[in-house]
Every structure is written in structure tokens, then in C-alpha cells.
Design a protein around this motif. Structure first.
Motif, short mmCIF file in Angstrom:
data_model
loop_
_atom_site.label_atom_id
_atom_site.label_comp_id
_atom_site.label_asym_id
_atom_site.label_seq_id
_atom_site.Cartn_x
_atom_site.Cartn_y
_atom_site.Cartn_z
N TRP A 2 19.60 -8.62 -18.15
CA TRP A 2 20.07 -9.94 -18.57
C TRP A 2 20.39 -9.89 -20.07
O TRP A 2 19.74 -9.17 -20.83
CB TRP A 2 19.01 -11.01 -18.33
CG TRP A 2 18.77 -11.34 -16.88
CD1 TRP A 2 17.89 -10.72 -16.04
CD2 TRP A 2 19.41 -12.36 -16.13
NE1 TRP A 2 17.94 -11.31 -14.81
CE2 TRP A 2 18.86 -12.31 -14.82
CE3 TRP A 2 20.38 -13.32 -16.42
CZ2 TRP A 2 19.25 -13.20 -13.81
CZ3 TRP A 2 20.77 -14.20 -15.42
CH2 TRP A 2 20.21 -14.13 -14.13
N ARG A 3 21.34 -10.67 -20.47
CA ARG A 3 21.71 -10.75 -21.88
C ARG A 3 21.18 -12.06 -22.46
O ARG A 3 21.52 -13.14 -21.96
CB ARG A 3 23.22 -10.72 -22.05
CG ARG A 3 23.69 -10.81 -23.49
CD ARG A 3 25.21 -10.90 -23.57
NE ARG A 3 25.69 -10.88 -24.95
CZ ARG A 3 26.96 -11.05 -25.30
NH1 ARG A 3 27.88 -11.24 -24.36
NH2 ARG A 3 27.32 -11.02 -26.59
N GLU B 191 21.91 -14.38 -19.50
CA GLU B 191 23.24 -14.32 -18.90
C GLU B 191 23.39 -13.06 -18.07
O GLU B 191 22.96 -11.97 -18.46
CB GLU B 191 24.29 -14.35 -20.01
CG GLU B 191 25.72 -14.14 -19.56
CD GLU B 191 26.66 -14.02 -20.77
OE1 GLU B 191 26.85 -15.04 -21.45
OE2 GLU B 191 27.16 -12.90 -21.01
N LYS B 192 24.04 -13.21 -16.91
CA LYS B 192 24.38 -12.05 -16.09
C LYS B 192 25.73 -12.29 -15.43
O LYS B 192 26.06 -13.42 -15.06
CB LYS B 192 23.31 -11.78 -15.04
CG LYS B 192 23.47 -10.46 -14.29
CD LYS B 192 22.25 -10.13 -13.43
CE LYS B 192 21.11 -9.57 -14.24
NZ LYS B 192 20.04 -8.98 -13.39
N HIS B 193 26.49 -11.22 -15.28
CA HIS B 193 27.82 -11.32 -14.66
C HIS B 193 27.71 -11.12 -13.15
O HIS B 193 27.07 -10.18 -12.68
CB HIS B 193 28.77 -10.28 -15.25
CG HIS B 193 30.15 -10.37 -14.69
ND1 HIS B 193 30.59 -9.58 -13.65
CD2 HIS B 193 31.20 -11.16 -15.02
CE1 HIS B 193 31.85 -9.87 -13.36
NE2 HIS B 193 32.25 -10.83 -14.19
N LYS C 90 30.09 -15.56 -14.98
CA LYS C 90 28.75 -15.43 -15.56
C LYS C 90 27.86 -16.60 -15.11
O LYS C 90 28.31 -17.73 -14.96
CB LYS C 90 28.83 -15.43 -17.08
CG LYS C 90 29.64 -14.27 -17.66
CD LYS C 90 29.84 -14.46 -19.16
CE LYS C 90 30.71 -13.36 -19.75
NZ LYS C 90 31.02 -13.62 -21.19
N TRP D 194 24.34 -18.57 -16.28
CA TRP D 194 23.33 -18.77 -17.32
C TRP D 194 22.10 -19.39 -16.68
O TRP D 194 22.20 -20.30 -15.85
CB TRP D 194 23.85 -19.73 -18.40
CG TRP D 194 24.72 -19.09 -19.44
CD1 TRP D 194 25.06 -17.77 -19.54
CD2 TRP D 194 25.36 -19.75 -20.54
NE1 TRP D 194 25.87 -17.56 -20.63
CE2 TRP D 194 26.08 -18.76 -21.26
CE3 TRP D 194 25.40 -21.07 -20.98
CZ2 TRP D 194 26.82 -19.06 -22.40
CZ3 TRP D 194 26.14 -21.37 -22.11
CH2 TRP D 194 26.84 -20.38 -22.82
N GLN E 294 32.98 -19.68 -22.18
CA GLN E 294 32.39 -18.33 -22.20
C GLN E 294 32.52 -17.63 -20.84
O GLN E 294 31.97 -16.54 -20.66
CB GLN E 294 30.90 -18.41 -22.59
CG GLN E 294 30.59 -19.28 -23.78
CD GLN E 294 31.40 -18.94 -25.01
OE1 GLN E 294 31.60 -17.77 -25.32
NE2 GLN E 294 31.87 -19.97 -25.73
N VAL F 80 31.40 -18.87 -17.91
CA VAL F 80 30.23 -19.19 -17.09
C VAL F 80 30.66 -20.14 -15.97
O VAL F 80 31.41 -21.08 -16.20
CB VAL F 80 29.12 -19.83 -17.95
CG1 VAL F 80 27.96 -20.30 -17.09
CG2 VAL F 80 28.65 -18.84 -19.02
#
Length: 343
Positions: free
Chosen positions: A42-43, A58-60, A66, A68, A96, A98
Motif C-alpha cells: 500500500w502507498r 492507496e492501492k491500484h 485506485k 483509498w 488522482q 481514485v
């Protein structure tokens, strides 16, 4: 209302920003937790929305965009505050890439949020209902105000010679805690993460002076363990475990009392025992957390219920598909591959 990603300087003092949110912060919104999620790819995203510091991971998701997840946040205190930030956060997230935002604000169950465009979803964190111990008073008063069962168990453990130690986080203590945790999980039928995850988790919180590991001994044998975290004026009983065969009455109560003492020493004003059945399920002996609930309500009979988790549908169609079908499949496949929680 303005919204943007935090600057490097703001990220460096992130925890201080979080504890000044309306809800006075939550450990899962802190920098240690957000950065730990890098271990699961995760970012972390650090967002400033008006005066509010919002931590997200965040993950794609292929073909979707994405996702959140804002664990135990955003840190609002009222429905009107939540209503004011949701459209701003949604528009910013859309920019972004998302498609959905999962939120878990700690607003009390019964709070009217019907005017806010949200989709109910399954909570990720296990303290959507919990027991909170008020630590504003001195320790003698706190002990006196505990329910009789809790007081009796603590005093009995002292009389019977239960010894509590605050131990350093190292390879040996982490392995001992993991062995206890695994024994508890196997007996209760729930899954836990890898030893490496807990080792990293405990070490990073200890290094940040936000976490402490505790062991309880009876007749020179390790019988229970706990790890607690503090952020600002809130402490959390994060992990607890004990041997399956009861060897000393009240050992876990005496262990928790030591956690409370440590939390009080470090400035905590409220201590979250982190997860019980909902208040209207507490009398159900078939509930999977019934035993935990009985233990935790021996420190405070009142159960605090929060509103739970919701999706902010940035892309309504994708968000609904994710919430109803895709997320469940992704989580199942992830668990089959990694044997731990997706989130």
C-alpha cells in the motif's frame, strides 16, 4: 475549503497534526501505521483538507483505478464536519484516479449522516464497537471505579503472585509474543499475520516511543502478553494473547491494568480496549467475540458503538461494483495467496 497533499515538513510532523484533529487523533491515522502498510504494497497518502490531517493508504486495482482506505478516519467529531469534507475529498480523489474511498470515522452510532452521499460497507477494523476506559482520574480512583469483577481479578492476581514486566522489543520477545498470539488464534479460530509483520509493527512503534510490550508471568512461566500503543491523549490495547490453559486467575486483568498504568504515565486520557461485540449483541454467547467482550466489560460495562464503515463513491458504478462484488473476491484471493488480511 482547500485540499492538497501534505508537504515534506508536514509529513515529518504528521503525528502532531493528527492529534490536533477534531477527534484528537487515532493511532491508525498516525505515521507509523500508515508507513507500515508499505509492507503489504500500500502507498501512504498524507492529505490536508482544510484544517484536517487525513491519512490514507492507496492501492491500484486493475481496470478500476485506485482505492483509498482511510483507517479510523477522517478524524472528524460531528456529522456536519464530515458532510463538509466529503465532496471536497471526493473531487480531489477523482483528480488522482481514485474510484472509491473507504472511511471509518469514529462518530457514535445513531449519528444522522443520511444527507451525506455514502455507501455502507463492511468495517475493516475490529473496534467498530469497543470499550473505552476513562483515564482522567488518578489511578486509585480509576481502579475503584472499575466494575467489581475487574477489581477482584486484578487484586486476586496480585495475591497469587502474578508478575507483570514491561519488556523490550527484540527478536526473542517478539517470537514469544507471536507464539502466545498463535496459540490464542488457533484456539479462537481467527487468523493472524506473519511473525515478520508483528516484529516490524512492534519495533517501529517502540522506536517511535509510541508502543510497549508487556508480559505476565506465573510461577516463572509466561502466561500472557500484550502490546499497547499511544498517540497523543489516546492509548490502544492493540494485541493481546494468553496460554489456552488457564493457570492463574486474573493474569490477563492484571496485565491490562499494567497497560493502563503505562498509558496513564504517557499522557493517555482514554484507553481503547479495541473491539467487542456491538452493545445489542453483547448478551449473545454465540458471538465470535463474546469472550473478549466479557473480559473487556470487566473494565467498563459501557460499550461504545460507532457508525461503522462507508464508501465515498468517487465513481458511483465502480464503487458499487467494488463494494458489492469485487472487493470480496480480491480479499479472498489475497488471503489464499498470502494467508493474511488484504487491509
Amino acid at each position: 475549503m482547500t485540499i492538497r497533499f501534505a508537504t515534506d515538513d508536514e509529513i515529518n510532523r504528521w503525528d502532531n497534526l493528527v492529534v490536533h484533529n477534531s477527534d484528537r487523533g487515532n493511532m491508525l491515522q498516525g505515521s507509523v501505521f500508515l508507513n507500515l502498510k508499505r509492507l503489504a504494497n500500500w502507498r501512504p497518502r498524507f492529505i490536508i483538507c482544510g484544517e484536517l490531517a487525513i491519512g490514507a493508504i492507496e492501492k491500484h486495482i486493475p481496470l478500476f483505478g485506485k482505492v483509498w482506505y482511510i483507517p479510523k478516519g477522517p478524524g472528524v467529531a460531528t456529522a456536519s464536519e464530515l458532510a463538509s469534507i466529503v465532496p471536497v475529498l471526493r473531487d480531489f480523489a477523482r483528480q488522482q484516479g481514485v474510484f472509491t474511498i473507504k472511511i471509518e470515522p469514529e462518530l457514535l452510532r445513531g449519528t444522522d449522516i443520511s444527507a451525506i452521499e455514502l455507501l455502507p460497507t463492511r468495517p475493516i477494523q475490529y473496534n467498530a464497537s469497543t470499550v473505552i476506559v476513562d483515564l482522567h482520574s488518578d489511578l486509585d480512583t480509576i481502579l475503584k471505579d472499575l466494575p467489581q469483577k475487574g477489581r477482584h481479578a486484578i487484586r486476586r492476581a496480585d495475591r497469587d503472585g502474578v508478575i507483570i514486566k514491561r519488556v523490550p522489543v527484540n527478536d526473542e520477545t517478539c517470537q514469544a509474543m507471536y507464539d502466545l498470539f498463535k496459540e490464542t488464534a488457533d484456539g479462537a479460530g481467527f487468523t493472524i499475520r506473519s511473525p515478520q509483520y508483528y516484529r516490524e509493527f512492534y519495533q517501529q512503534y517502540a522506536d517511535a516511543n509510541q508502543g510497549q510490550l508487556f508480559f505476565a508471568y506465573y510461577q516463572d512461566q509466561l502466561v500472557a502478553g500484550a502490546f499497547a500503543v499511544i498517540l497523543g491523549t489516546k492509548s490502544t490495547y492493540k494485541d493481546g494473547a494468553s496460554v489456552r490453559k488457564r493457570t492463574a486467575y486474573g493474569a490477563s486483568h492484571r496485565l491490562q491494568w499494567e497497560v493502563i498504568k503505562w498509558a496513564k504515565e504517557h499522557g493517555s486520557l482514554e484507553h481503547d480496549l479495541c473491539g467487542t461485540p456491538a452493545s445489542d449483541e453483547m448478551s449473545n454467547p454465540n458471538h465470535p467475540r463474546y469472550g473478549l467482550g466479557r473480559f473487556k466489560t470487566s473494565f467498563n460495562k459501557h460499550i461504545t458503538d460507532y457508525i461503522g464503515a462507508f464508501e465515498i463513491p468517487v465513481s458511483p458504478i465502480k464503487s458499487r461494483l467494488w463494494s458489492k462484488y469485487i472487493e470480496r473476491l480480491v480479499r479472498r484471493l489475497y488471503f489464499m495467496r498470502h494467508h493474511e488480511s488484504y487491509y
